[in-house]
Design a protein around this motif. Structure first.
Motif, PDB file in Angstrom:
ATOM      1  N   ASN A  51       0.820  -1.214   0.000  1.00 47.18           N
ATOM      2  CA  ASN A  51       0.000   0.000   0.000  1.00 47.18           C
ATOM      3  C   ASN A  51       0.853   1.262   0.000  1.00 47.18           C
ATOM      4  N   ARG A  52       1.966   1.238   0.708  1.00 40.31           N
ATOM      5  CA  ARG A  52       2.844   2.411   0.775  1.00 40.31           C
ATOM      6  C   ARG A  52       3.532   2.703  -0.552  1.00 40.31           C
ATOM      7  N   LEU A  53       3.590   1.702  -1.431  1.00 46.78           N
ATOM      8  CA  LEU A  53       4.211   1.915  -2.737  1.00 46.78           C
ATOM      9  C   LEU A  53       3.375   2.819  -3.636  1.00 46.78           C
ATOM     10  N   ASN A  54       2.089   2.932  -3.325  1.00 46.17           N
ATOM     11  CA  ASN A  54       1.159   3.771  -4.091  1.00 46.17           C
ATOM     12  C   ASN A  54       1.221   3.489  -5.592  1.00 46.17           C
ATOM     13  N   LEU A  55       1.198   2.229  -5.938  1.00 50.27           N
ATOM     14  CA  LEU A  55       1.226   1.855  -7.350  1.00 50.27           C
ATOM     15  C   LEU A  55      -0.115   2.171  -7.998  1.00 50.27           C
ATOM     16  N   ARG A  56      -0.061   2.621  -9.224  1.00 53.38           N
ATOM     17  CA  ARG A  56      -1.294   2.966  -9.926  1.00 53.38           C
ATOM     18  C   ARG A  56      -2.009   1.729 -10.452  1.00 53.38           C
ATOM     19  N   SER A  57      -1.275   0.689 -10.706  1.00 56.25           N
ATOM     20  CA  SER A  57      -1.840  -0.514 -11.291  1.00 56.25           C
ATOM     21  C   SER A  57      -2.153  -1.551 -10.212  1.00 56.25           C
ATOM     22  N   LEU A  58      -3.392  -1.975 -10.180  1.00 59.77           N
ATOM     23  CA  LEU A  58      -3.789  -3.036  -9.250  1.00 59.77           C
ATOM     24  C   LEU A  58      -3.045  -4.327  -9.562  1.00 59.77           C
ATOM     25  N   ASP A  59      -2.824  -4.590 -10.843  1.00 59.96           N
ATOM     26  CA  ASP A  59      -2.085  -5.794 -11.242  1.00 59.96           C
ATOM     27  C   ASP A  59      -0.673  -5.789 -10.664  1.00 59.96           C
ATOM     28  N   SER A  60      -0.019  -4.654 -10.718  1.00 66.61           N
ATOM     29  CA  SER A  60       1.337  -4.546 -10.171  1.00 66.61           C
ATOM     30  C   SER A  60       1.332  -4.770  -8.666  1.00 66.61           C
ATOM     31  N   SER A  61       0.352  -4.170  -7.992  1.00 62.11           N
ATOM     32  CA  SER A  61       0.235  -4.355  -6.542  1.00 62.11           C
ATOM     33  C   SER A  61       0.029  -5.824  -6.196  1.00 62.11           C
ATOM     34  N   LEU A  62      -0.866  -6.473  -6.927  1.00 63.07           N
ATOM     35  CA  LEU A  62      -1.129  -7.898  -6.667  1.00 63.07           C
ATOM     36  C   LEU A  62       0.089  -8.756  -6.953  1.00 63.07           C
ATOM     37  N   MET A  63       0.816  -8.432  -7.999  1.00 65.60           N
ATOM     38  CA  MET A  63       2.008  -9.201  -8.353  1.00 65.60           C
ATOM     39  C   MET A  63       3.051  -9.098  -7.227  1.00 65.60           C
ATOM     40  N   ILE A  64       3.268  -7.900  -6.745  1.00 63.43           N
ATOM     41  CA  ILE A  64       4.238  -7.707  -5.660  1.00 63.43           C
ATOM     42  C   ILE A  64       3.760  -8.392  -4.385  1.00 63.43           C
ATOM     43  N   PHE A  65       2.474  -8.221  -4.058  1.00 60.38           N
ATOM     44  CA  PHE A  65       1.939  -8.844  -2.845  1.00 60.38           C
ATOM     45  C   PHE A  65       2.035 -10.363  -2.926  1.00 60.38           C
ATOM     46  N   ASN A  66       1.730 -10.948  -4.082  1.00 55.62           N
ATOM     47  CA  ASN A  66       1.830 -12.404  -4.237  1.00 55.62           C
ATOM     48  C   ASN A  66       3.267 -12.883  -4.093  1.00 55.62           C
ATOM     49  N   HIS A  67       4.216 -12.083  -4.572  1.00 54.95           N
ATOM     50  CA  HIS A  67       5.632 -12.424  -4.392  1.00 54.95           C
ATOM     51  C   HIS A  67       6.004 -12.395  -2.895  1.00 54.95           C
ATOM     52  N   LEU A  68       5.524 -11.371  -2.201  1.00 54.36           N
ATOM     53  CA  LEU A  68       5.797 -11.276  -0.761  1.00 54.36           C
ATOM     54  C   LEU A  68       5.165 -12.442  -0.005  1.00 54.36           C
ATOM     55  N   LYS A  69       3.936 -12.826  -0.410  1.00 58.46           N
ATOM     56  CA  LYS A  69       3.285 -13.970   0.248  1.00 58.46           C
ATOM     57  C   LYS A  69       4.068 -15.258   0.006  1.00 58.46           C
ATOM     58  N   ALA A  70       4.595 -15.441  -1.188  1.00 63.38           N
ATOM     59  CA  ALA A  70       5.401 -16.635  -1.470  1.00 63.38           C
ATOM     60  C   ALA A  70       6.617 -16.682  -0.544  1.00 63.38           C
ATOM     61  N   ASP A  71       7.219 -15.522  -0.306  1.00 67.82           N
ATOM     62  CA  ASP A  71       8.341 -15.451   0.639  1.00 67.82           C
ATOM     63  C   ASP A  71       7.896 -15.809   2.056  1.00 67.82           C
ATOM     64  N   ILE A  72       6.693 -15.376   2.423  1.00 63.82           N
ATOM     65  CA  ILE A  72       6.156 -15.681   3.759  1.00 63.82           C
ATOM     66  C   ILE A  72       5.956 -17.181   3.903  1.00 63.82           C
ATOM     67  N   TRP A  73       5.391 -17.828   2.893  1.00 62.42           N
ATOM     68  CA  TRP A  73       5.170 -19.283   2.964  1.00 62.42           C
ATOM     69  C   TRP A  73       6.516 -19.996   3.143  1.00 62.42           C
ATOM     70  N   LYS A  74       7.542 -19.571   2.384  1.00 63.03           N
ATOM     71  CA  LYS A  74       8.865 -20.206   2.494  1.00 63.03           C
ATOM     72  C   LYS A  74       9.464 -19.993   3.881  1.00 63.03           C
ATOM     73  N   ARG A  75       9.389 -18.772   4.356  1.00 60.39           N
ATOM     74  CA  ARG A  75       9.990 -18.441   5.662  1.00 60.39           C
ATOM     75  C   ARG A  75       9.354 -19.248   6.790  1.00 60.39           C
ATOM     76  N   HIS A  76       8.043 -19.440   6.702  1.00 57.09           N
ATOM     77  CA  HIS A  76       7.332 -20.166   7.757  1.00 57.09           C
ATOM     78  C   HIS A  76       7.202 -21.666   7.456  1.00 57.09           C
ATOM     79  N   LYS A  77       7.739 -22.074   6.310  1.00 60.91           N
ATOM     80  CA  LYS A  77       7.708 -23.486   5.905  1.00 60.91           C
ATOM     81  C   LYS A  77       6.289 -24.041   5.922  1.00 60.91           C
TER      82      LYS A  77
END
Length: 119
Positions: A51-77
Motif C-alpha cells: 500500500n505504501r508503494l502507491n502503485l497505480r496498477s492493481l495488477d502490479s500491486s497484486l504481483m508484488i503482494f503475491n511475491h511477498l506472500k510466497a516469501d512468507i510461505w517459504k519463511r514459515h515453511k
C-alpha cells in the motif's frame, strides 16, 4: 409437561451444551495459534508495504503482494493449502481467531517499537 417431553427437552439441552464445547480439537495439520499469528502478522506487514508503494496498477500491486506472500510461505515453511485450511478453521471459531489477532496486534506493536516496520 409429560415425562417423554421432559426427557426429550433434557436430551436437547445436553446436546446443545456439548455442541458449544471449547475442547474441540482442530483438524490434523492445522497450524498452531502462535504460528498462525506469526504468518498473519507478516501478511499484514506485506499488505502495508504494498500500500505504501502507491502503485497505480492493481495488477502490479497484486504481483508484488503475491511475491511477498510466497516469501512468507517459504519463511514459515508452510504451503498455501495448509494455511487456507487453518485460516478457515480459525474463522469458523471466532473466539480462537480473536485470540490470534490479539497476538498479531502485539507482534506488530513490538515490531513498531523496535523500528522493524513502518505501517
Amino acid at each position: 409437561m409429560n415425562i417423554p417431553m421432559r426427557f426429550a427437552s433434557f436430551i436437547l439441552f445436553v446436546l446443545m451444551l456439548c455442541g458449544c464445547s471449547e475442547d474441540e480439537k482442530p483438524p490434523q495439520n492445522t497450524l498452531s495459534e502462535e504460528k498462525m499469528a506469526a504468518i498473519l502478522t507478516d501478511i499484514h506487514v506485506a499488505e502495508s508495504r504494498v500500500n505504501r508503494l502507491n502503485l497505480r496498477s492493481l495488477d502490479s500491486s497484486l504481483m508484488i503482494f503475491n511475491h511477498l506472500k510466497a516469501d512468507i510461505w517459504k519463511r514459515h515453511k508452510v504451503d498455501t493449502l495448509t494455511y487456507s485450511k487453518s485460516y478457515n478453521y480459525y474463522m469458523s471459531h471466532p473466539q480462537l481467531m480473536t485470540r490470534i489477532y490479539e497476538k498479531v496486534n502485539k507482534k506488530i506493536e513490538i515490531r513498531e517499537k523496535n523500528n522493524n516496520i513502518k505501517l
